[in-house]
Scaffold this motif. Sequence first.
Motif, PDB file in Angstrom:
ATOM      1  N   GLN A 502      28.616  29.126  45.391  1.00 18.45           N
ATOM      2  CA  GLN A 502      27.165  29.038  45.452  1.00 18.45           C
ATOM      3  C   GLN A 502      26.729  27.939  46.420  1.00 18.45           C
ATOM      4  O   GLN A 502      27.442  26.951  46.633  1.00 18.45           O
ATOM      5  N   TYR A 503      25.545  28.159  46.999  1.00 20.51           N
ATOM      6  CA  TYR A 503      24.992  27.245  48.008  1.00 20.51           C
ATOM      7  C   TYR A 503      23.500  27.094  47.761  1.00 20.51           C
ATOM      8  O   TYR A 503      22.770  28.086  47.629  1.00 20.51           O
ATOM      9  N   LEU A 504      23.013  25.858  47.683  1.00 20.45           N
ATOM     10  CA  LEU A 504      21.608  25.551  47.455  1.00 20.45           C
ATOM     11  C   LEU A 504      21.021  24.908  48.696  1.00 20.45           C
ATOM     12  O   LEU A 504      21.553  23.900  49.187  1.00 20.45           O
ATOM     13  N   THR A 505      19.925  25.471  49.193  1.00 15.25           N
ATOM     14  CA  THR A 505      19.362  24.977  50.451  1.00 15.25           C
ATOM     15  C   THR A 505      18.615  23.657  50.294  1.00 15.25           C
ATOM     16  O   THR A 505      18.446  22.928  51.271  1.00 15.25           O
ATOM     17  N   ILE A 506      18.125  23.329  49.097  1.00 21.39           N
ATOM     18  CA  ILE A 506      17.350  22.091  48.926  1.00 21.39           C
ATOM     19  C   ILE A 506      18.171  20.882  49.354  1.00 21.39           C
ATOM     20  O   ILE A 506      17.722  20.040  50.125  1.00 21.39           O
ATOM     21  N   SER A 507      19.382  20.804  48.825  1.00 22.57           N
ATOM     22  CA  SER A 507      20.236  19.639  49.095  1.00 22.57           C
ATOM     23  C   SER A 507      21.479  20.004  49.892  1.00 22.57           C
ATOM     24  O   SER A 507      22.364  19.165  50.070  1.00 22.57           O
ATOM     25  N   ASN A 508      21.550  21.268  50.371  1.00 19.53           N
ATOM     26  CA  ASN A 508      22.731  21.755  51.096  1.00 19.53           C
ATOM     27  C   ASN A 508      24.009  21.568  50.277  1.00 19.53           C
ATOM     28  O   ASN A 508      25.064  21.227  50.806  1.00 19.53           O
ATOM     29  N   SER A 509      23.899  21.804  48.980  1.00 20.43           N
ATOM     30  CA  SER A 509      25.046  21.665  48.083  1.00 20.43           C
ATOM     31  C   SER A 509      25.870  22.945  48.078  1.00 20.43           C
ATOM     32  O   SER A 509      25.323  24.055  48.048  1.00 20.43           O
ATOM     33  N   ILE A 510      27.188  22.788  48.077  1.00 19.58           N
ATOM     34  CA  ILE A 510      28.124  23.915  48.085  1.00 19.58           C
ATOM     35  C   ILE A 510      29.124  23.725  46.946  1.00 19.58           C
ATOM     36  O   ILE A 510      29.570  22.599  46.674  1.00 19.58           O
ATOM     37  N   ALA A 511      29.498  24.814  46.277  1.00 17.84           N
ATOM     38  CA  ALA A 511      30.489  24.745  45.209  1.00 17.84           C
ATOM     39  C   ALA A 511      31.377  25.971  45.246  1.00 17.84           C
ATOM     40  O   ALA A 511      30.910  27.092  45.497  1.00 17.84           O
ATOM     41  N   ALA A 512      32.659  25.757  45.005  1.00 18.36           N
ATOM     42  CA  ALA A 512      33.638  26.840  44.842  1.00 18.36           C
ATOM     43  C   ALA A 512      34.256  26.685  43.462  1.00 18.36           C
ATOM     44  O   ALA A 512      34.702  25.598  43.097  1.00 18.36           O
ATOM     45  N   GLU A 513      34.267  27.784  42.699  1.00 12.97           N
ATOM     46  CA  GLU A 513      34.625  27.684  41.286  1.00 12.97           C
ATOM     47  C   GLU A 513      35.704  28.693  40.903  1.00 12.97           C
ATOM     48  O   GLU A 513      35.445  29.904  40.854  1.00 12.97           O
ATOM     49  N   PRO A 514      36.902  28.251  40.603  1.00 14.79           N
ATOM     50  CA  PRO A 514      37.941  29.167  40.110  1.00 14.79           C
ATOM     51  C   PRO A 514      37.745  29.460  38.624  1.00 14.79           C
ATOM     52  O   PRO A 514      37.313  28.602  37.854  1.00 14.79           O
ATOM     53  N   ARG A 515      38.068  30.685  38.220  1.00 12.35           N
ATOM     54  CA  ARG A 515      38.012  31.100  36.814  1.00 12.35           C
ATOM     55  C   ARG A 515      39.304  31.850  36.487  1.00 12.35           C
ATOM     56  O   ARG A 515      39.783  32.653  37.296  1.00 12.35           O
ATOM     57  N   LEU A 516      39.854  31.617  35.302  1.00  9.80           N
ATOM     58  CA  LEU A 516      41.116  32.257  34.923  1.00  9.80           C
ATOM     59  C   LEU A 516      41.177  32.386  33.407  1.00  9.80           C
ATOM     60  O   LEU A 516      40.854  31.443  32.677  1.00  9.80           O
ATOM     61  N   SER A 517      41.584  33.567  32.923  1.00  9.03           N
ATOM     62  CA  SER A 517      41.741  33.762  31.481  1.00  9.03           C
ATOM     63  C   SER A 517      42.892  34.720  31.203  1.00  9.03           C
ATOM     64  O   SER A 517      43.227  35.582  32.021  1.00  9.03           O
ATOM     65  N   PHE A 518      43.514  34.536  30.034  1.00  5.94           N
ATOM     66  CA  PHE A 518      44.613  35.382  29.568  1.00  5.94           C
ATOM     67  C   PHE A 518      44.327  35.817  28.136  1.00  5.94           C
ATOM     68  O   PHE A 518      43.741  35.074  27.353  1.00  5.94           O
ATOM     69  N   ARG A 519      44.774  37.016  27.822  1.00  5.67           N
ATOM     70  CA  ARG A 519      44.671  37.501  26.449  1.00  5.67           C
ATOM     71  C   ARG A 519      45.954  38.246  26.098  1.00  5.67           C
ATOM     72  O   ARG A 519      46.375  39.153  26.811  1.00  5.67           O
ATOM     73  N   TYR A 520      46.559  37.849  24.973  1.00  2.21           N
ATOM     74  CA  TYR A 520      47.789  38.497  24.502  1.00  2.21           C
ATOM     75  C   TYR A 520      47.596  38.939  23.059  1.00  2.21           C
ATOM     76  O   TYR A 520      47.259  38.138  22.183  1.00  2.21           O
ATOM     77  N   ALA A 521      47.794  40.247  22.809  1.00  2.00           N
ATOM     78  CA  ALA A 521      47.690  40.797  21.461  1.00  2.00           C
ATOM     79  C   ALA A 521      49.094  40.899  20.869  1.00  2.00           C
ATOM     80  O   ALA A 521      49.953  41.612  21.405  1.00  2.00           O
ATOM     81  N   PHE A 522      49.332  40.174  19.792  1.00  2.00           N
ATOM     82  CA  PHE A 522      50.644  40.227  19.132  1.00  2.00           C
ATOM     83  C   PHE A 522      50.886  41.597  18.519  1.00  2.00           C
ATOM     84  O   PHE A 522      52.011  42.092  18.488  1.00  2.00           O
ATOM     85  N   ASN A 523      49.812  42.187  18.012  1.00  2.00           N
ATOM     86  CA  ASN A 523      49.866  43.519  17.417  1.00  2.00           C
ATOM     87  C   ASN A 523      48.443  44.057  17.405  1.00  2.00           C
ATOM     88  O   ASN A 523      47.570  43.522  18.088  1.00  2.00           O
ATOM     89  N   SER A 524      48.181  45.105  16.653  1.00  2.00           N
ATOM     90  CA  SER A 524      46.858  45.713  16.641  1.00  2.00           C
ATOM     91  C   SER A 524      45.821  44.854  15.924  1.00  2.00           C
ATOM     92  O   SER A 524      44.627  45.141  15.980  1.00  2.00           O
ATOM     93  N   LYS A 525      46.264  43.766  15.262  1.00  3.16           N
ATOM     94  CA  LYS A 525      45.335  42.963  14.482  1.00  3.16           C
ATOM     95  C   LYS A 525      45.136  41.539  15.004  1.00  3.16           C
ATOM     96  O   LYS A 525      44.102  40.929  14.736  1.00  3.16           O
ATOM     97  N   GLN A 526      46.114  40.984  15.717  1.00  4.90           N
ATOM     98  CA  GLN A 526      46.032  39.575  16.090  1.00  4.90           C
ATOM     99  C   GLN A 526      46.177  39.391  17.600  1.00  4.90           C
ATOM    100  O   GLN A 526      46.972  40.069  18.241  1.00  4.90           O
ATOM    101  N   ALA A 527      45.384  38.458  18.132  1.00  2.00           N
ATOM    102  CA  ALA A 527      45.428  38.188  19.568  1.00  2.00           C
ATOM    103  C   ALA A 527      45.130  36.719  19.818  1.00  2.00           C
ATOM    104  O   ALA A 527      44.407  36.058  19.062  1.00  2.00           O
ATOM    105  N   LEU A 528      45.698  36.220  20.918  1.00  2.00           N
ATOM    106  CA  LEU A 528      45.483  34.845  21.349  1.00  2.00           C
ATOM    107  C   LEU A 528      44.980  34.868  22.782  1.00  2.00           C
ATOM    108  O   LEU A 528      45.517  35.583  23.632  1.00  2.00           O
TER     109      LEU A 528
END
Length: 798
Positions: A502-528
Motif C-alpha cells: 500500500q502507498y499513501l500520497t499524503i506522506s508518501n508512505s509505502i508498506a510491503a506486508e507478508p502474510r502466511l498461514s497453515f492449517r493441519y487437520a489431524f482427523n475429521s474433528k480436530q485441526a491446528l
Amino acid sequence: MNKISIYIFFLIAICTNTNVSIAQDAPAPTMQNVTGNVYDEASRTPLSGVVILQLNTGVTLNGGVTDSAGHFKIAVPIGRQTFKLTYMGYESRVINDVIVTAGKEVNLNIAMQEALHKLNEVTVVYNKAKDKTRTNNDMAQVSARSFNVEETKKYAGALGDPSRMAANFAGVASGNDATNDIVVRGNSPSGMLWQLGGLNIPNPNHYGSLGSTGGPVSMINNNNIDKSDFITSAFPAQYGNAVAGVFDIKLRDGNKDKKEFMAQVGFNGFELGAEGPLGKKKNTSYLINYRYSTLGLFQTLGINFGTGSATPFYQDLNYKITTQVSKTAKVSLFGIAGLSSIDFLGKDVDSTKTELYGGDPYANQMSRYATTITGLSYEQRLSSKTFTRLTLGYSSTYEKYNEDSLSYIGNSVTPTYYHKFTTGKMSAIWMIAHKLSAKDNVEAGITYDHTNFFLNDKQLHPGSPDEVYVDNKGNYGLAQAYAQWKHRFTNNFAAVGGMHFQYLTISNSIAAEPRLSFRYAFNSKQALSASYGLHHQAQNLYTYYAQTETATGITYTNKDLGFTRSNHFVLTYDWNITQNLRLKAETYYQALANIPVERTSSAYSEVNSGANFNNSFADSLANKGTGRNYGAEITLERFFNKGYYFLFTTSLFQSYYKGSDGVERNTAFNTNYVFNALAGKEFKLGTKGSVLALNLKLTTVGGRYLTPIDLDQSRIEGKAVYKVEQAFSEKQSPYLRADVKIAYRKEYKKSTLEVALDMQNITNNQNVFTKGYDAKAGKIVTVYQQSFFPIPMIRYTF
C-alpha cells in the motif's frame, strides 16, 4: 403497571391473537421454495449436476439437481431444515439450521471444494461446525468466522445490528452501550476495516464521527445482508490498511422468481422492504429497504434510552439491483444512504441525571450527519478456472456540529464550538482468481481510493480570534495491491501465503506486508492452525491536517506521519466434539510500532483514539510509540439442533502501550477479560408452524481504565483537568449486563408474522461509562451506561 409488565402484556396479546388484521388465520402451508447457486470455491465456476437433498434426522425427504448455471430450486416443508450437497469429485457439504418460512423463499449461495483424490463419491464430512467457520474467503484460515442474517436476529441484545452481534464472538470486547464500536483484542475501534461488496467504506453507522467505526445505530440493514465474514487477526493479503480486524459485508441478491415484501417495526426503525424480478426474462432482480427512526415513539411511551429529552432522528436506504447479462457475466448496483440528527438543548436537560447521551445543561449541542455508499460491480467468468471482478464506487460523508454555551444565570447564549467535515471518495477495485488445480489456486488484485475532503474544526471566542484546530481542504490517494496463493498438500494440510502493498500520497508512505498461514487437520474433528501477518494502517485524516500556530504562520506538523505497523501471531485449535458441538481455543500476540505520539515527553498515544466521542487535537506527533496485545480465547458453541443452542466465549487479554515518556501503561481498551453466555430455546406451538423462542444473554467485561480528574485544579480552571501523568490508571468496576429476548413466529398461508420483545439490561445494573466534572456543582460526576431498555419488534413478510 411497570414498563416490563406493559411490554410483556404487549407481546402476549399479539402472540395469542391469531386473527391479526394484517393476515387472516389459515392453515400453514406445508411447503416453501428453497433456491440457490452452487459454485467451485476457488474459481467461482457454477457447478452443474450437484445433488441437493433435504434431510430430516438422516432421512432424505426432498431433493433436486443444479442446472447448467449452478442454480437449483426445491420445495421443502416450513421450519428448520438441513441440506446435504454431493458432487462427484468434490467434498460433500451439509448445511444445517436453515429457517424456512411461509412468507419468504430462502436463497442459498454455497461453495464446494474439489477433492484432491478423484473418487466416485468423496466421503469427507462437513458438519455444522465446519460450515459456520468456513468463510466466504477461502484464504482465511484463522481468527475468522462467517455469519448470516439469522444470527443478527437470534441473539438477545443484538438488535439486528451486525456489530452488536459480533460483540458476542471471542476476542471482541463490548461494554460500551453508547456506540457499536468493535474493540478487537485490545485495539482501538479505528483499527477496523469495513468493506461492503469489496469496497472500502466509511463508518456505516448513524451518528458516527470522522475516523471512527461505530455509532448507536447501524445503517447496514440486516434484512439485506448475505453470508458475510468477520476476521479478528492476521487476515489474508487481500485486506489492508487495518491493524485490528475486518468486517466484510455482502449484500444478497433479490428474489429473481417472485415479488416479496417485508414490513417491520423495532429499535432500528419503521421498515419497508421489497424484492423481486424486473422484466419478463427474470434475469434482473431488485432488493430495497427503507427505514425511519422509531426512538421518538419510544420516548412518547416513556421508555428512556439515555438521551434525556433529545430525540434522535435518522433514516436510511439499502438497495441492490443485479442483472445476469450472460451465462458468464453479472452486473450489480448496490448501496446505502443514511441521514441522522440530534439536538441536545441545555434548557431541556435534567441536571439531576447523568445519562449516557444526556447532554450538558449548560450548552446547546446540535449534530447533523449524512453518509452515502454506492458501488457498481461487474463479474465475469473468463473460463472454467478463471474469475474476475471490477468494482467502481463512490462514498461520501457529512458531519456538522455546533455548540453554544449557556450561562449559569440567565439565558444568554454564546457560540463556543463548531466543526464541519465532508469527504467524497472514488474507488476502483479489480481482482482476478485462477484455479491452477485441485491443489492450487491464486488470486491478485489492486485497489485505488481517491478522497476529496474539507475539514474545519475550531473553538469560538466571540470578540477574540478563534482557536482553529484544523482548516483544510484537498485530496489524497491510497493505492493497494495484493497477491495470494493457497496450496493444499493433502486433504488435511493447507497453506496460504501472500503479499500486500500500500502507498499513501499524503506522506508518501509505502508498506510491503507478508502474510502466511497453515492449517493441519489431524482427523475429521480436530485441526491446528498457525498464522503470521504484517499489517499497516494510515492515520486518521484529521490527525494529518491538525495545524500548529508558529511565529511564521500555520504549519502541519503531522503531515509526514507514516503508517502504524502491527505484527500478528496466532495459534488456533479447533475441535468438533460432535456434529453440533464445537470447541475453539486461540492464543495470539500482537506487536504494535510506529504509533503516533507527541514529540515532547508525554503519555499521549494515538493507540487510544476512539475511546470517546471527541477528535484528538494533538499536533507535533512522531511515529515513535509502541504497544502490545496478547491473550487467549475459548469458544464453546452448540449449534441449533433439537430446539436449542448455546454459545460461551471467554477472552483473557492484556493491552499495553508506551507514549513518548517511555512508560508502559494500560490502553483505554484494556478491560482484561470478556465473558459472554448466550442460550436459546424454541417451543413449537400446535401443528401449524407457530414457534415461541426464548433467548438469553449474560455479558461481563472487566472495568475500563480511566484517567483520574484533578478536582482541585478543575475547580480553579472551571473545567475538567486530568492527571495525564496517571493516564488510564483508574480501574472502574466490571461491566455486567443481562438481556432477555422473547420471540414468536406464526405461519400463515403465504406470509409470516414475527414479534419479539428484547429486554436489555433486565437487572437495571449501573455500569460506569465515564467520569466528568460538573463546573457548576464543583464536583466529579459519574456517567452511567444504558439502564433497563425494553424494545418491541414486529416483522411481517409476504
